[in-house]
Design a protein around this motif. Structure first.
Motif, short mmCIF file in Angstrom:
data_model
loop_
_atom_site.label_atom_id
_atom_site.label_comp_id
_atom_site.label_asym_id
_atom_site.label_seq_id
_atom_site.Cartn_x
_atom_site.Cartn_y
_atom_site.Cartn_z
N ASN A 1 59.06 69.66 45.40
CA ASN A 1 59.81 68.85 44.45
C ASN A 1 60.18 69.71 43.23
O ASN A 1 59.34 70.46 42.72
CB ASN A 1 58.96 67.66 44.02
N ILE A 2 61.41 69.58 42.80
CA ILE A 2 61.93 70.40 41.69
C ILE A 2 61.11 70.21 40.40
O ILE A 2 61.08 71.08 39.53
CB ILE A 2 63.44 70.07 41.48
N GLN A 3 60.44 69.06 40.32
CA GLN A 3 59.60 68.77 39.15
C GLN A 3 58.22 69.43 39.26
O GLN A 3 57.45 69.40 38.30
CB GLN A 3 59.37 67.26 38.99
N GLN A 4 57.90 69.95 40.43
CA GLN A 4 56.55 70.47 40.66
C GLN A 4 56.57 71.90 41.19
O GLN A 4 55.88 72.24 42.15
CB GLN A 4 55.81 69.57 41.65
N ILE A 5 57.38 72.71 40.55
CA ILE A 5 57.48 74.11 40.98
C ILE A 5 56.36 74.88 40.29
O ILE A 5 56.21 74.81 39.07
CB ILE A 5 58.85 74.70 40.59
N PRO A 6 55.56 75.63 41.05
CA PRO A 6 54.49 76.41 40.42
C PRO A 6 55.07 77.60 39.64
O PRO A 6 56.29 77.79 39.64
CB PRO A 6 53.68 76.91 41.62
N TYR B 1 70.64 63.77 38.69
CA TYR B 1 70.89 63.66 37.25
C TYR B 1 69.71 63.05 36.48
O TYR B 1 69.77 62.91 35.26
CB TYR B 1 72.17 62.87 36.98
N GLU B 2 68.68 62.65 37.19
CA GLU B 2 67.50 62.07 36.57
C GLU B 2 67.83 60.90 35.65
O GLU B 2 67.34 60.79 34.54
CB GLU B 2 66.71 63.14 35.80
N ARG B 3 68.73 60.03 36.11
CA ARG B 3 69.01 58.81 35.37
C ARG B 3 69.58 57.76 36.34
O ARG B 3 69.97 58.09 37.46
CB ARG B 3 69.98 59.06 34.22
N ASN B 4 69.63 56.52 35.88
CA ASN B 4 70.16 55.45 36.72
C ASN B 4 71.64 55.24 36.49
O ASN B 4 72.16 55.51 35.40
CB ASN B 4 69.41 54.14 36.45
N PHE B 5 72.33 54.79 37.52
CA PHE B 5 73.73 54.42 37.40
C PHE B 5 73.85 52.93 37.72
O PHE B 5 73.12 52.42 38.57
CB PHE B 5 74.59 55.21 38.39
#
Lengths: 242, 242
Positions: B147-152, B200-204
């Motif tokens: 996951n792009i949020q959990q890159i070491p 985009y890490e947001r809601n549409f």
């Protein structure tokens, strides 16, 4: 030319610069007439020293041609097809002995270097033309500003590099507010609009354009510009970095 | 490893790939655990053969890791600071003898190559994760989707390269309609929206999003997707290249 020590550079890597300037409502780029051949034009370019970062190399190459430091510049694309330079018709002409050149400048070693494969990093730069003092380098017979609409045939793939630079410039012009690098310190609203109209090759409605610019909140309004009739004097503006 | 002939490559030039995939509403990239060291992670990368264009080299490097051809890929930036790799703490550890490695793979010649200066061309790729069969190369202990949020912590400047790739991806995602490369052949409107929301890490807003997508006129509507209750079955869509 004795100073042109090829050993100091990374092999197979070059930088070519599309230097944009703006003058008399024309968008121009600086091109170099090469000492190699009769009427060969090219982008100002150079190589990367082994101890030098690529951005520093681009700054140096720009400084060498324009005598300007702290130029706005941005890499926009790498040109690295396997046949690049190697199969250029200019090199073919060179191999076939069709070109006249000064063999004290273009020694065998230099010719062999110039005609090798190069992966080229394209940079574009934005300068205030009035501040530029052009300076020839080793292979420049002369440097000239040319309207972007009137670029002659350039060596190798340099015409494509110009096209790609123009695409990148238009893409970033608004988003990154880089256009002000092409203007003098102070300018009128009319002058910004003319710049935008030149770059995008279309007209903008005056009121909308002015509103859009002011809404960006990057312009500081200064005194009026008194050139003739006082009642028509437009305001002067200065770009303020956020 | 005997096939890893360093002479075939252009010196000082490398390619690193940020391979984006999308799975379970997560944006992921493929990273490689290196055989050099205990817990060293890096981007899948490689070098450019002397007879190979840079785009072809990137395609080959991607094929070697994913077994996929015709991947959507795009160069986005060159990383070429003068200290890049050379002053990396990993190389420092290597010089100081802190690393355990297989000397039949990492011969003196290979170590000397790996720790030299490299100007790196960054490419990002978009793949349908389901179609990928990961394949280890010379220096990969294993390849893993993260996951792009959990890159070491990645080796050298690879974390910055990921950041820059993500910026470029978001910039181009809408403008170039490249997101469909991350989806299977057919998908529901809900699935496209989830993809956009993830990137985009947001809601549409559902209605607006659907209208915007349909207005692009790049979607072909297929039959309904019957999974459960017939009255709730959503339409399936396919991306149609303009």
């Amino acid at each position: 030319m004795n100073e042109f020590n090829l050993d100091q550079y990374l092999p197979h890597l070059s930088i070519d610069c599309v230097i944009f300037g703006y003058e008399g409502k024309e968008l121009k780029i600086l091109i170099s007439k090469s000492k190699l051949g009769d009427n060969f034009w090219a982008l100002p370019g150079g190589y990367i020293k082994k101890s030098e970062g690529i951005d520093k190399a681009a700054s140096r190459i720009l400084y060498e041609r324009t005598a300007l430091k702290n130029i706005y510049l941005e890499q926009f694309r790498v040109f690295g097809h396997e046949t690049r330079i190697v199969e250029s018709p200019y090199n073919e002409a060179l191999r076939l002995g069709y070109l006249q050149y000064d063999a004290t400048i273009f020694t065998e070693e230099v010719i062999s270097w110039l005609t090798d494969r190069f992966v080229c990093i394209g940079y574009y730069a934005l300068v205030d033309i009035q501040k530029v003092t052009t300076q020839n380098r080793e292979f420049d017979e002369l440097l000239e500003w040319r309207n972007i609409q009137q670029i002659p045939n350039l060596m190798h793939d340099h015409n494509s590099i110009v096209e790609e630079a123009l695409t990148a410039l238009r893409l970033n012009f608004d988003a990154k507010l880089i256009g002000f690098n092409l203007l003098p310190e102070v300018f009128t609203m009319r002058e910004i609009q003319e710049l935008y109209e030149t770059v995008y090759e279309r007209n903008f409605a005056n009121n909308n354009f002015q509103k859009k610019m002011l809404d960006l909140k990057v312009l500081e309004r200064l005194e009026k510009k008194f050139t003739g009739a006082q009642n028509k004097a437009p305001y002067l503006y200065r770009f303020v970095k956020k």
